[in-house]
Design a protein around this motif. Structure first.
Motif, short mmCIF file in Angstrom:
data_model
loop_
_atom_site.label_atom_id
_atom_site.label_comp_id
_atom_site.label_asym_id
_atom_site.label_seq_id
_atom_site.Cartn_x
_atom_site.Cartn_y
_atom_site.Cartn_z
N PRO A 29 1.00 -1.16 0.13
CA PRO A 29 -0.24 0.38 -0.35
C PRO A 29 0.85 1.31 -0.07
CG PRO A 29 -0.47 -2.07 1.51
CD PRO A 29 0.40 -1.64 0.80
N ASP A 30 0.83 2.06 -1.67
CA ASP A 30 1.17 3.27 -1.02
C ASP A 30 0.20 4.07 -2.32
OD1 ASP A 30 4.49 4.46 -1.73
OD2 ASP A 30 3.42 5.12 -2.93
N LYS A 31 0.30 5.85 -1.12
CA LYS A 31 -0.80 6.61 -2.04
C LYS A 31 -0.01 6.92 -3.82
CE LYS A 31 -2.64 8.35 1.83
NZ LYS A 31 -2.56 10.07 2.61
N VAL A 32 0.85 7.04 -3.78
CA VAL A 32 1.62 7.28 -5.63
C VAL A 32 1.15 5.83 -6.06
CG1 VAL A 32 3.31 7.21 -6.88
CG2 VAL A 32 3.93 8.83 -3.93
N LEU A 33 1.47 4.34 -5.47
CA LEU A 33 1.10 3.71 -6.60
C LEU A 33 -0.55 3.03 -6.21
CD1 LEU A 33 3.99 1.09 -5.18
CD2 LEU A 33 4.20 2.61 -7.52
N GLN A 34 -1.21 3.31 -5.95
CA GLN A 34 -2.21 3.49 -6.18
C GLN A 34 -3.13 3.70 -6.73
OE1 GLN A 34 -3.19 3.80 -1.33
NE2 GLN A 34 -3.80 1.86 -1.50
N MET A 36 -2.02 5.22 -8.86
CA MET A 36 -1.02 5.60 -10.73
C MET A 36 -1.74 3.71 -11.12
SD MET A 36 2.78 5.46 -10.83
CE MET A 36 3.54 6.57 -12.58
N VAL A 37 -1.85 2.80 -10.68
CA VAL A 37 -3.39 1.72 -10.36
C VAL A 37 -4.10 2.08 -10.87
CG1 VAL A 37 -3.57 -0.66 -9.73
CG2 VAL A 37 -1.25 0.14 -9.19
N LYS A 38 -4.66 3.11 -10.45
CA LYS A 38 -6.06 3.09 -10.32
C LYS A 38 -6.60 3.66 -11.71
CE LYS A 38 -7.98 3.76 -5.65
NZ LYS A 38 -8.84 4.43 -4.53
N SER A 39 -4.89 4.50 -12.43
CA SER A 39 -5.91 5.11 -13.53
C SER A 39 -5.50 4.17 -14.70
CB SER A 39 -4.22 5.94 -13.68
OG SER A 39 -3.04 5.54 -14.04
N LEU A 40 -5.21 3.01 -14.60
CA LEU A 40 -5.19 2.28 -15.47
C LEU A 40 -6.39 2.09 -16.26
CD1 LEU A 40 -2.46 0.05 -14.04
CD2 LEU A 40 -2.14 1.25 -16.33
N PRO A 41 -7.19 2.27 -17.64
CA PRO A 41 -7.27 1.40 -18.23
C PRO A 41 -7.95 0.19 -17.90
CG PRO A 41 -6.51 2.96 -19.63
CD PRO A 41 -5.65 2.29 -18.78
N THR A 67 3.88 3.16 -18.01
CA THR A 67 3.06 3.51 -16.57
C THR A 67 4.33 3.55 -15.47
OG1 THR A 67 1.35 3.58 -17.51
CG2 THR A 67 1.30 4.14 -14.98
N PHE A 68 4.88 2.35 -14.71
CA PHE A 68 5.70 2.36 -13.92
C PHE A 68 7.35 2.51 -13.65
CE2 PHE A 68 1.58 0.64 -13.42
CZ PHE A 68 0.66 1.37 -12.14
N LYS A 69 7.46 2.00 -15.38
CA LYS A 69 8.91 1.86 -15.60
C LYS A 69 9.59 3.18 -14.27
CE LYS A 69 9.40 4.05 -20.08
NZ LYS A 69 9.37 4.03 -21.13
N ASP A 70 9.67 4.40 -14.84
CA ASP A 70 10.04 5.80 -14.48
C ASP A 70 10.01 5.52 -12.39
OD1 ASP A 70 11.77 5.80 -16.74
OD2 ASP A 70 9.95 6.87 -17.23
N VAL A 71 9.11 4.94 -12.13
CA VAL A 71 8.21 4.95 -10.77
C VAL A 71 8.58 4.13 -9.26
CG1 VAL A 71 6.46 5.89 -9.31
CG2 VAL A 71 6.78 6.60 -12.00
N CYS A 72 9.23 2.90 -9.77
CA CYS A 72 9.43 2.26 -9.01
C CYS A 72 10.12 1.11 -10.34
CB CYS A 72 7.99 1.45 -8.33
SG CYS A 72 6.60 1.05 -9.55
N GLY A 73 9.97 -0.30 -8.92
CA GLY A 73 10.74 -1.54 -9.80
C GLY A 73 9.67 -2.54 -9.88
N ILE A 74 9.58 -3.49 -10.95
CA ILE A 74 8.82 -4.20 -11.52
C ILE A 74 9.34 -5.25 -11.85
CG2 ILE A 74 6.83 -4.66 -13.98
CD1 ILE A 74 7.44 -2.26 -14.96
N ASN A 75 8.86 -6.12 -10.68
CA ASN A 75 9.08 -7.68 -9.92
C ASN A 75 8.27 -8.70 -10.90
OD1 ASN A 75 10.26 -9.77 -9.57
ND2 ASN A 75 9.32 -9.77 -7.51
N CYS A 76 9.10 -9.03 -12.63
CA CYS A 76 8.92 -9.85 -13.30
C CYS A 76 9.00 -11.58 -13.03
CB CYS A 76 8.96 -9.17 -15.02
SG CYS A 76 8.54 -7.72 -14.91
N HIS A 77 9.61 -11.50 -12.06
CA HIS A 77 10.31 -13.29 -11.73
C HIS A 77 9.17 -14.19 -11.71
CE1 HIS A 77 12.47 -15.98 -9.62
NE2 HIS A 77 11.27 -16.43 -9.38
N TYR A 78 7.86 -13.72 -11.41
CA TYR A 78 6.82 -14.68 -11.69
C TYR A 78 5.73 -14.94 -12.75
CZ TYR A 78 7.19 -14.59 -6.80
OH TYR A 78 8.30 -14.45 -5.44
#
Length: 392
Positions: A29-34, A36-41, A67-78
């Motif tokens: 939970p993070d206000k910025v991430l929340q 940005m996630v809500k902004s996804l169509p 959307t997220f590449k310059d804002v946070c890490g994207i874990n694609c391991h799974y």
């Protein structure tokens, strides 16, 4: 990425909801991430999986990265499964399984199962195990022509039959791994079996020989080749597969070391070369003159793993050891004896090729050095024992 955002991360996962492939977005939970996630169509929330979800297609995946590449890490391991599990330069081929003739109505693994094992360079033993166990599973549900239709409750029912048949915890765990490999890795589908419970892991201690028993095994083995095999398994702490893969150039006699190439997990390492074993190895080399591998079969090529097991078992019987001794028991004994001699556990970890000292710490539970300073109460001097003689 700035220092303010370096702790933010989203994790992408595959989900299957109402038979539709979805992208799951998991994040702390993070206000910025929340926001940005809500902004996804088209974004929705899955209460069951506690993740934000989107239909799994290239457009949504591209939008997530943009959307997220310059804002946070994207874990694609799974999410992306094609990275190799081994960095060995030797490719895996499972053609021996792929080209088997069909016997009766026995169903073989689908071709994409074989293909994914090869792409990810699984160890041959792991590949063989996965193929065998997955075929047992799909033939149990032979009436299901589309494997995607085999749902979680059917997998649970199958695992229950394994329990009732008295299969070991290891067998059941490997069966789960093989099934999950097909659905999660081959079909790049969700971690859909959240409710599949594994057997509780038993914390069993490794079986260990005394140093005298190991020496007796070596002394009662007259065959030079067999004696070298037993000596190397113990004195270098080798796994059976690592011994079979040893090549002549891996014995670095001048440095007193053995190079283990592509050990478990695709890792290379160095381990010890005993000077006593080296003398036998030189005599063995002059007598047998192997070409490529240090130990080769009568027709050339790599020696048989079954033969190694038989050599160790036979030597243990000759040494009058009354329980079953395997090649891995010699490795356990090597680690335990080093620990008892005062060797730092971090060095033992390196010699064994463990990722962490936590794995190596199991030997502290069987090393007698931990108990040598403790006097058994039955062995205490009678004068020091506080025994009350007052009658009640």
């Amino acid at each position: 990425m700035t220092s303010q955002t370096k702790y933010r991360q989203i994790t992408l996962k595959h989900l299957l909801i109402a038979n539709k492939k979805m992208i799951g977005i998991q994040f702390y939970p993070d206000k910025v991430l929340q926001a940005m996630v809500k902004s996804l169509p088209g974004i929705k929330w899955s209460t069951r999986y506690q993740m934000a979800i989107l239909p799994n297609n290239s457009q949504h995946l591209t939008r997530i990265f943009n959307t997220f590449k310059d804002v946070c890490g994207i874990n694609c391991h799974y999410f992306f499964f094609n990275r190799p599990v081994s960095h060995s330069s030797t490719p895996l081929s499972v053609d021996q399984f792929r080209k088997r003739p069909v016997k009766g109505n026995w169903r073989h693994c689908p071709d994409d199962f074989y293909q994914k094992l090869e792409i990810r360079k699984y160890a041959l033993n792991t590949a063989r195990s996965y193929i065998h166990l997955f075929e047992r599973f799909i033939n149990y549900y032979r009436e299901e022509t589309d494997l995607i239709n085999i749902h979680e409750f059917k997998i649970k029912a199958y695992l229950q039959t394994l329990v009732q048949a008295g299969k070991s915890d290891s067998y059941i765990n490997q069966s789960i791994n093989a099934i999950k490999f097909y659905y999660e890795v081959v079909k790049e589908m969700p971690n859909r079996f959240y409710a599949i419970e594994r057997p509780i892991k038993k914390e069993s201690l490794p079986k260990v020989l005394s140093r005298g028993e190991v020496l007796q095994m070596i002394a009662t083995t007259p065959n030079l080749k067999h004696r070298c095999i037993i000596s190397l398994l113990y004195s270098a702490g080798l796994r059976r597969g690592e011994l079979l893969d040893l090549k002549i150039e891996d014995i670095e006699s001048q440095r007193g070391m053995i190079k283990v190439t592509n050990g478990k997990g695709g890792k290379d390492r160095y381990t010890l070369l005993s000077q006593n074993t080296l003398q036998d190895l030189r005599a063995y080399y002059r007598t047998y003159q192997p070409n490529t591998y240090l130990f080769e079969g009568s027709a050339g090529g790599k020696y048989s793993g079954t033969s190694i097991a038989k050599i160790v078992t036979r030597a243990a019987k000759k040494a009058k050891i009354r329980w079953r001794v395997t090649p891995h028991v010699l490795r356990h004994s090597f680690a335990t004896h080093l620990l008892e001699a005062g060797t730092d556990i971090r060095y033992i970890q390196l010699l064994l090729g463990h990722n962490s000292t936590k794995t190596t710490e199991i030997y502290t539970h069987v090393a007698n050095s931990s108990f040598k300073q403790i006097i058994n109460p039955l062995d205490l001097d009678k004068n020091t024992m506080d025994i009350s003689t007052t009658s009640v």
